[in-house]
Design an enzyme around this catalytic site. Structure first.
Site, PDB file in Angstrom:
ATOM      1  N   GLU A  98       0.844  -1.207   0.000  1.00  0.00           N
ATOM      2  CA  GLU A  98       0.000   0.000   0.000  1.00  0.00           C
ATOM      3  C   GLU A  98       0.872   1.246   0.000  1.00  0.00           C
ATOM      4  OE1 GLU A  98      -2.923   1.403   0.043  1.00  0.00           O
ATOM      5  OE2 GLU A  98      -4.309  -0.293  -0.012  1.00  0.00           O
ATOM      6  N   ARG A 122      -7.355   0.419  13.438  1.00  0.00           N
ATOM      7  CA  ARG A 122      -6.032   0.872  12.983  1.00  0.00           C
ATOM      8  C   ARG A 122      -6.234   1.887  11.866  1.00  0.00           C
ATOM      9  NH1 ARG A 122      -5.165  -0.921   7.825  1.00  0.00           N
ATOM     10  NH2 ARG A 122      -5.705  -3.060   7.241  1.00  0.00           N
ATOM     11  N   ASN A 131      -5.667   3.332   8.121  1.00  0.00           N
ATOM     12  CA  ASN A 131      -5.486   2.761   6.794  1.00  0.00           C
ATOM     13  C   ASN A 131      -4.812   3.838   5.927  1.00  0.00           C
ATOM     14  OD1 ASN A 131      -5.694   0.448   5.189  1.00  0.00           O
ATOM     15  ND2 ASN A 131      -7.462   1.276   4.113  1.00  0.00           N
ATOM     16  N   GLU A 152      -9.386  -6.058  10.000  1.00  0.00           N
ATOM     17  CA  GLU A 152     -10.124  -7.055   9.217  1.00  0.00           C
ATOM     18  C   GLU A 152      -9.857  -8.467   9.755  1.00  0.00           C
ATOM     19  OE1 GLU A 152      -8.196  -5.801   5.574  1.00  0.00           O
ATOM     20  OE2 GLU A 152     -10.153  -5.251   4.732  1.00  0.00           O
ATOM     21  N   ASN A 188      -9.929   4.898   2.676  1.00  0.00           N
ATOM     22  CA  ASN A 188      -8.936   4.539   1.667  1.00  0.00           C
ATOM     23  C   ASN A 188      -8.461   5.745   0.863  1.00  0.00           C
ATOM     24  OD1 ASN A 188      -7.398   2.253   0.987  1.00  0.00           O
ATOM     25  ND2 ASN A 188      -9.238   0.991   1.080  1.00  0.00           N
ATOM     26  N   ASP A 228      -9.824   1.303  -3.990  1.00  0.00           N
ATOM     27  CA  ASP A 228      -8.821   1.300  -2.914  1.00  0.00           C
ATOM     28  C   ASP A 228      -8.005   2.597  -2.980  1.00  0.00           C
ATOM     29  OD1 ASP A 228      -6.919   0.580  -1.003  1.00  0.00           O
ATOM     30  OD2 ASP A 228      -6.954  -1.517  -1.539  1.00  0.00           O
TER      31      ASP A 228
HETATM   32  O1  GCO Z   1      -5.146  -1.736   2.016  1.00  0.00           O
HETATM   33  C1  GCO Z   1      -6.248  -1.386   2.370  1.00  0.00           C
HETATM   34  O2  GCO Z   1      -6.785  -0.365   2.028  1.00  0.00           O
HETATM   35  C2  GCO Z   1      -6.937  -2.286   3.328  1.00  0.00           C
HETATM   36  O3  GCO Z   1      -6.168  -2.238   4.491  1.00  0.00           O
HETATM   37  C3  GCO Z   1      -6.914  -3.679   2.736  1.00  0.00           C
HETATM   38  O4  GCO Z   1      -7.196  -4.623   3.673  1.00  0.00           O
HETATM   39  C4  GCO Z   1      -7.733  -3.859   1.495  1.00  0.00           C
HETATM   40  O5  GCO Z   1      -7.419  -2.864   0.568  1.00  0.00           O
HETATM   41  C5  GCO Z   1      -9.216  -3.964   1.706  1.00  0.00           C
HETATM   42  O6  GCO Z   1      -9.537  -5.190   2.283  1.00  0.00           O
HETATM   43  C6  GCO Z   1      -9.998  -3.818   0.426  1.00  0.00           C
HETATM   44  O7  GCO Z   1     -11.269  -3.534   0.716  1.00  0.00           O
HETATM   45 ZN    ZN Z   2      -5.944   0.977   0.581  1.00  0.00          ZN
END
Ligand code: GCO
Ligand code: ZN
Length: 301
Positions: free
Chosen positions: A20, A103, A105, A123, A156, A206
């Site tokens: 990521e 947490r 993201n 998750e 996201n 995402d």
């Molecule tokens: O990276 C992220 O943004 C989340 O932490 C991931 O777990 C996945 O992208 C998500 O599950 C998709 O919906």
């Molecule tokens: Zn992401």
């Protein structure tokens, strides 16, 4: 017609569980990115092709440049300074203190140097989590934390329009790319609306970035693609497919920000999937897009 010769290459087979937050650092001609559950921040030198890795003490969901040198990162529920040479983190602020299963993201720095990042419940499997537990925050240069809204599922992708008057944001499970009016002076957002709803085969939106034409690039988790959107018309302009399903985020980098880098994930793929997509969890470089990106903004604190 313009010449188009798009090339996609896996430049690093890092086997990220969940890669990521790709960020280009021009000073070192490197790509920074994280592997969230592996608690790992990586820096890939595009010239030497070597990778340096720093392990932190909790899931690290985003990394950003810092004006004073080094980096900042979101680690667990903390905004942290990251000292690369010492491989150490220093807590700048903590959020969601009453939500022990949360947490951070995705996160990104705004054009005024504020570090925006949202949270989510941890998750149990990809996209399986307690809903509405997340919030969106920003860390101001003076380390003050602003909370914008709650009720987020999976906070996201985020970026700002070229004139800095719009903030774009993705809550993944809304399957929508949203826009807000943005006040760069104060860091305030208002007037939320949707600018694009994902189609079924595009799966889960995402990470996201903007290009020099003001169009949005969204990585589609489970969709194996990045899509280019016109936020003004609400139309999809382009689809670029990748050889892995779990494409997680994208940024521009390389010479004059003319290349796109895409992160990906392995978690959630079974052994059969992995045989068909051995590069899952790798870093991909797309060239020949014919459009450039803009440099990332460094955190000003
Ligand atoms: O990276 C992220 O943004 C989340 O932490 C991931 O777990 C996945 O992208 C998500 O599950 C998709 O919906
Ligand atoms: Zn992401």
């Amino acid at each position: 017609m313009t010449m188009s010769s798009i090339k996609i290459e896996c430049v690093l087979r890092e086997n990220c569980r969940c890669g990521e937050s790709p960020v280009w650092e021009e000073a070192s001609k490197s790509l920074l990115f994280v592997d969230i559950p592996a608690k790992k921040v990586c820096r890939w030198d595009s010239l030497s092709k070597q990778v340096q890795r720093v392990i932190v003490d909790a899931p690290v969901s985003s990394v950003a440049l810092r004006q004073s040198g080094d980096y900042v990162a979101t680690v667990g529920t903390k905004f942290c300074a990251l000292n690369w040479a010492n491989q150490s983190t220093l807590v700048l602020a903590t959020v969601d203190k009453d939500k022990k299963n949360n947490r951070f993201n995705d996160g990104k720095v705004d054009p005024a140097g504020r570090y925006f990042a949202g949270t989510m419940a941890e998750e149990t499997a990809p996209a399986v989590l307690e809903r509405h537990q997340g919030s969106l925050y920003s860390l101001f240069p003076n380390h003050h934390v602003e909370k914008y809204f709650d009720q987020v599922d999976i906070s996201n992708g985020l970026d700002w329009s070229l004139d800095h008057k719009i903030f774009y944001y993705i809550d993944s499970l809304s399957y929508s790319v949203d826009a807000f009016d943005y006040d760069l002076q104060t860091g305030k957002i208002s007037n939320r609306r949707s600018v694009y709803k994902l189609e079924k085969e595009e799966q889960i939106p995402d990470g996201m970035c903007i290009d020099v034409a003001g169009k949005l690039w969204v990585a589609c988790y489970n969709g194996g693609r990045v899509i280019r959107l016109d936020p003004e018309t609400g139309k999809r302009l382009q689809t670029v497919k990748l050889p892995v399903d779990k494409t997680t985020s994208c940024c521009f980098g390389g010479k004059d920000y003319s290349e796109m880098y895409v992160t990906s994930a392995r978690d959630g793929l079974d052994s059969e999937d992995l045989l068909r997509q051995p590069e899952a969890g790798g870093i991909f470089k797309i060239t020949g897009l014919g459009v450039k990106g803009i440099p990332p903004h460094p955190y000003a604190g």
